[in-house]
Design an enzyme around this catalytic site. Structure first.
Site, mmCIF file in Angstrom:
data_model
loop_
_atom_site.group_PDB
_atom_site.id
_atom_site.type_symbol
_atom_site.label_atom_id
_atom_site.label_comp_id
_atom_site.label_asym_id
_atom_site.label_seq_id
_atom_site.Cartn_x
_atom_site.Cartn_y
_atom_site.Cartn_z
ATOM 1 N N GLU A 1 30.785 32.748 41.459
ATOM 2 C CA GLU A 1 31.469 33.324 40.294
ATOM 3 C C GLU A 1 32.964 33.188 40.532
ATOM 4 O OE1 GLU A 1 30.335 37.405 39.321
ATOM 5 O OE2 GLU A 1 32.362 37.823 38.611
ATOM 6 N N GLU B 1 41.061 39.038 35.209
ATOM 7 C CA GLU B 1 40.239 40.252 35.148
ATOM 8 C C GLU B 1 41.141 41.463 35.343
ATOM 9 O OE1 GLU B 1 37.137 40.360 38.109
ATOM 10 O OE2 GLU B 1 35.883 41.705 36.933
#
Ligand SMILES: *[C@@H]1O[C@H](CO)[C@@H](O)[C@H](O)[C@H]1NC(C)=O
Ligand SMILES: *[C@@H]1O[C@H](CO)[C@@H](O)[C@H](O)[C@H]1NC(C)=O
Ligand SMILES: *[C@@H]1O[C@H](CO)[C@@H](O)[C@H](O)[C@H]1NC(C)=O
Ligand SMILES: *[C@@H]1O[C@H](CO)[C@@H](O)[C@H](O)[C@H]1NC(C)=O
Ligand SMILES: *[C@@H]1O[C@H](CO)[C@@H](O)[C@H](O)[C@H]1NC(C)=O
Length: 384
Positions: free
Chosen positions: A197, A202
């Site tokens: 990932e 974020e």
């Protein structure tokens, strides 16, 4: 520790400055005489002493080897020499959302959210995904005043998967506000964490501390190596089984995300994923390198080797990038609460958000007016 102090005291008895020299009666393998009765004479050693000496030698040799390996790792660095990129995909215009599947169902990260399908998201009533010729918007519902089972939001996953490439995200607005957990990332959710990932962008809640870029992997992917980056290293082990799956994260400056980014007209995030490593750059709107065309019809490929130091650098020194990252879809979402944004230590203590996260989501509908992504385009280049 106590034993070695005693040994030193014993030795002082034979020291020339502490009395007469002892009688010498043996010669060791190096031709040096060894005092009779001395602990330095192997003939006087017990089995335990011999074992201890051997064990000590093994430890010293092991330490030398480990030191050499670590020393090599701390100085080695991959060869990020230029690749020749070609434009592969452009995500832009009114058809932007046609390239994605809408994730529906319960949130895998325990968020207080309902991810809706495209018919709800595109509806005039909710209008949570909306694309025009100039931008695409993805947002959280701001109308429901009693979202007591979780608020409507959207998570999109690209229909296409990638094996490497240069990903250029032109961001006009980033979501922020209490309870939000927003991300622009790549993953293979059906094969997580085996296929890795890559979290490019974020952040949670008011997001005043800047972006986080993070990798999550299976075992044997670490970043305690030489890196060239402007961001601050957080945790260094990318393995999902360490640090409660925090991954190996890097934090950017406060103006890389949220209100500060949006007030500057957004900017470009670029992520290069190649066998030598994964790097993430952030460029504010007024400082975009001239080789990144902002006109989306311009197919000229940029050259990251001409860019300044990246925000985050994940070199392949102690992480085989090619085996840890495969079959990645591009994903964008706005989660609410969940394991990161909603934990008391983050929501209340760190970010000073009011009440409980789920009460906030359920009732404070107008607070979600700042919770939207707006992108001018996403472009993917692959190396020939
Ligand atoms: C949906 O959102 C877009 C962007 O904010 C806006 O321009 C459009 O008018 C909205 N559509 C409806 C039906 O409200
Ligand atoms: C890490 O991934 C494994 C699957 O490989 C899974 O069983 C485990 O629960 C994960 N751990 C965390 C903390 O996510
Ligand atoms: C396309 O973009 C490149 C890089 O910014 C620029 O050098 C070139 O002049 C542009 N081409 C056109 C036709 O505008
Ligand atoms: C690649 O990802 C897609 C979408 O998640 C999945 O359907 C497919 O099975 C994956 N392929 C491989 C070879 O893992
Ligand atoms: C609702 O959200 C706004 C904006 O974030 C905030 O100022 C206000 O305190 C919130 N109200 C409640 C009751 O949580």
């Amino acid at each position: 520790m106590y034993q070695s102090v005693n040994a030193r005291e014993t030795e002082m008895v034979y020291s020339p400055t502490h009395g007469p020299p002892p009688p010498y009666d043996s010669i060791d393998s190096l031709g040096k005489t060894v005092p009779k009765g001395s602990k330095w004479n192997p003939k006087n050693w017990t089995k335990v002493t011999i074992l201890c000496v051997i064990a000590g030698a093994v430890v010293v040799i092991a330490a030398i080897i480990v030191g050499a390996v670590l020393g090599t790792k701390s100085s080695s660095y991959p060869d990020y020499s230029p690749l020749t990129y070609t434009l592969q995909d452009t995500y832009s215009g009114t058809g932007f959302f046609d390239n994605f599947d809408y994730f529906t169902g319960y949130d895998p990260t325990s968020g207080f959210v309902h991810y809706v399908d495209s018919s709800v998201a595109d509806s005039q009533q909710y209008n949570l995904t909306y694309a025009s010729s100039s931008s695409a918007i993805l947002r959280v519902d701001t109308t429901d005043t009693n979202a007591d089972t979780g608020r409507y939001s959207v998570r999109i996953t690209s229909k296409k998967q990638y094996e490497s490439g240069l990903f250029v995200f032109d961001i006009l607005n980033s979501p922020y506000g209490c309870s939000t957990w927003s991300a622009l990332w790549l993953s293979d959710p059906a094969n997580w964490p085996a296929n890795g990932e890559i979290d490019v962008v974020e952040a949670v809640n008011q997001a005043t501390t800047g972006v986080q870029s993070t990798l999550h992997t299976t075992n044997n992917c670490k970043m305690n190596v030489k890196r060239k980056q402007t961001g601050d290293t957080l945790t260094k082990n990318c393995y999902n089984g360490t640090d409660s799956n925090a991954g190996c994260g890097v934090q950017g400056e406060p103006d890389t995300y949220g209100q500060a980014l949006n007030q500057n007209g957004g900017g470009i995030y670029a992520m290069e994923w190649r066998s030598q490593g994964i790097r993430v750059w952030f460029f504010p709107r007024d400082d975009i390198p001239s080789d990144i065309p902002t006109d989306v019809s311009n197919t000229t490929a940029p050259d990251p080797s001409t860019w300044p130091t990246p925000l985050a650098d994940f070199p392949n020194t102690d992480c085989d990038i090619s085996s840890h990252f495969k079959n990645q879809s591009i994903i964008a979402n706005i989660d609410l609460c969940g394991t990161w944004a909603g934990s008391t230590s983050v929501y209340s203590d760190q970010d000073q958000c009011p009440g409980t996260c789920s009460d906030f989501v359920a009732t404070n509908n107008t607070a979600f007016e700042t919770a939207y992504w707006e992108w001018a385009s996403w472009r993917v280049y692959t190396a020939s």
